[in-house]
Motif scaffolding. Sequence first.
Motif, short mmCIF file in Angstrom:
data_model
loop_
_atom_site.label_atom_id
_atom_site.label_comp_id
_atom_site.label_asym_id
_atom_site.label_seq_id
_atom_site.Cartn_x
_atom_site.Cartn_y
_atom_site.Cartn_z
N GLY A 79 0.79 -1.23 0.00
CA GLY A 79 0.00 0.00 0.00
C GLY A 79 0.82 1.27 0.00
N HIS A 80 2.11 1.17 -0.36
CA HIS A 80 2.99 2.34 -0.35
C HIS A 80 3.58 2.60 -1.73
N PRO A 81 3.63 3.85 -2.15
CA PRO A 81 4.33 4.16 -3.40
C PRO A 81 5.83 4.03 -3.19
N TYR A 82 6.55 3.76 -4.25
CA TYR A 82 8.01 3.70 -4.15
C TYR A 82 8.63 4.84 -4.92
N ILE A 83 9.85 5.19 -4.53
CA ILE A 83 10.63 6.22 -5.21
C ILE A 83 11.93 5.57 -5.67
N PRO A 84 12.12 5.35 -6.96
CA PRO A 84 13.38 4.76 -7.43
C PRO A 84 14.50 5.80 -7.42
N VAL A 85 15.63 5.43 -6.84
CA VAL A 85 16.77 6.34 -6.75
C VAL A 85 18.00 5.59 -7.26
N ASP A 86 18.52 6.01 -8.40
CA ASP A 86 19.67 5.33 -9.00
C ASP A 86 20.96 5.72 -8.30
N THR A 87 21.93 4.81 -8.34
CA THR A 87 23.22 5.07 -7.69
C THR A 87 23.99 6.22 -8.34
N SER A 88 23.60 6.61 -9.55
CA SER A 88 24.28 7.73 -10.23
C SER A 88 23.82 9.08 -9.70
N ILE A 89 22.75 9.11 -8.90
CA ILE A 89 22.22 10.37 -8.40
C ILE A 89 23.11 10.89 -7.27
N PRO A 90 23.52 12.16 -7.32
CA PRO A 90 24.41 12.72 -6.29
C PRO A 90 23.78 12.67 -4.90
N ALA A 91 24.62 12.55 -3.89
CA ALA A 91 24.15 12.42 -2.50
C ALA A 91 23.31 13.60 -2.07
#
Length: 503
Positions: free
Chosen positions: A76-88
Amino acid sequence: MKLLNAIQKHAELQPQTAAFHSQGRSLTYQELWESSDRAAASIQKSMAGQPEAPVLVYGHMEPEMAVSFLGSVKAGHPYIPVDTSIPADRILKIIENSGAELLINVSGLPLDTGSHLIKTVSPEELLSNGEGPISRDHWVKEHETFYIIYTSGSTGNPKGVQISARNLQSFADWICADFPIGEGKTFLNQAPFSFDLSVMDLYPCLQSGGTLHCVTKDAVNKPKILFEELKQSGLNVWTSTPSFAQVCLMDPAFTEELLPEAKVFMFCGEALPTSVAQALLERFPQAKVFNTYGPTEATVAVTSVEITPEVIEQNEFLPVGFEKPDMDILIMDEQGNKLPDGEKGEIIISGPSVSKGYLGEPELTDNVFFFHEGQPAYRTGDAGYKENGQIFCQGRLDFQIKLHGYRMELEEIEFHVRQSQYVRSAVVIPYQPNGAVEYLIAAIVPDDHEFQKEFQLTSAIKKELATFLPAYMIPRKFIYQDHIHMTANGKIDRKRIGEEVLV
């Protein structure tokens, strides 16, 4: 939800069929379904008292990403995909904006979440803490958010685009019904999951019982490894940005012999150059090439057209095609008046694919989202026009510049530069040191030529351009490179190119 029901059915009827293949590892439909059940139970336990709070999933094309996505929405929760290439720093802004309190790190890499009190778990911890299945009553429902993808914001802060289960189902049904993908096919996944182009392959693939074959950024950066992986993939359906295909086409080995089973090429995310479409038709004569268009805010894509030799011959710029059956696309002027065929204005998208807006950003949402005849609608900021029912996109309205009093579009100039027999790829950058544009710079990857000096090559290209463009639209400065930089999402990295050519 139809999508989840379809995946469950594949898990029951073809349990040992590979659903996901990446980095030498495969996940069957049975493993995907059962593991996501356990993940859902674990997420539900961890997120007790936080209904609908999003879950961050951090990684790069690992099979556990798909498990975490499905586990989140089953709970019942949406997810947020975060790629390893995204800066901290950007990740910290996403955590802060989203209010997420659970992060699933499938990458195996350390991730510093700063002062944010967000619970972080590994896939092993996630799967060991839950026993599925859980009731489907908990699944994300039609108008609830299925996933959130963060895009660049004009303020410098990322914006979270909320895509509902209804939005996604409308898109997946359209791809499965209107494109010749059939069932049980192998799809290419080239775009990171934090880029919505990945949705074009991930969910139509899983809904149709296919196998997703991921090509990681490491493989993309090493052509020899990339081509060997493509050769072994058994690929049927290619989805990517035009830029990625253009890079592949630079190698003469990128032909039907390399991918004998590739029958469908689908493009989105950027304008499809005529030269790329033409080269694909020549090298893959048994395949169909589709051009599509759509912003993240309208769930990946909302138009399509098959690009044939006839379409290429009849159009200077390739159309992006006809809107999907449940959508309406309007061309409007600055006052919000609908424009007639052939007249250029802003592309407005209306229908069930349109997002509910940006997470936690009511003002930004109100600026571009509205209702049109009872349907959610979105102001794209893209310039375009309609002709005989087809949509032609002419780039961003903010890609229009004014040079010496003349208004012009950078993408039109790029189109003609790329048509030169001496040019393999090109990007046009405005030089504007003090705000106003002083002149244009063309960054070019040259094709084979007989010239000894760069000025001779420049002269030849300018001579060709003069037959198509007025003098004021021809770039003043030409810079030659061995490749065009791309972002992690597979798009042309205009910012980096601009920084380099302006040094």
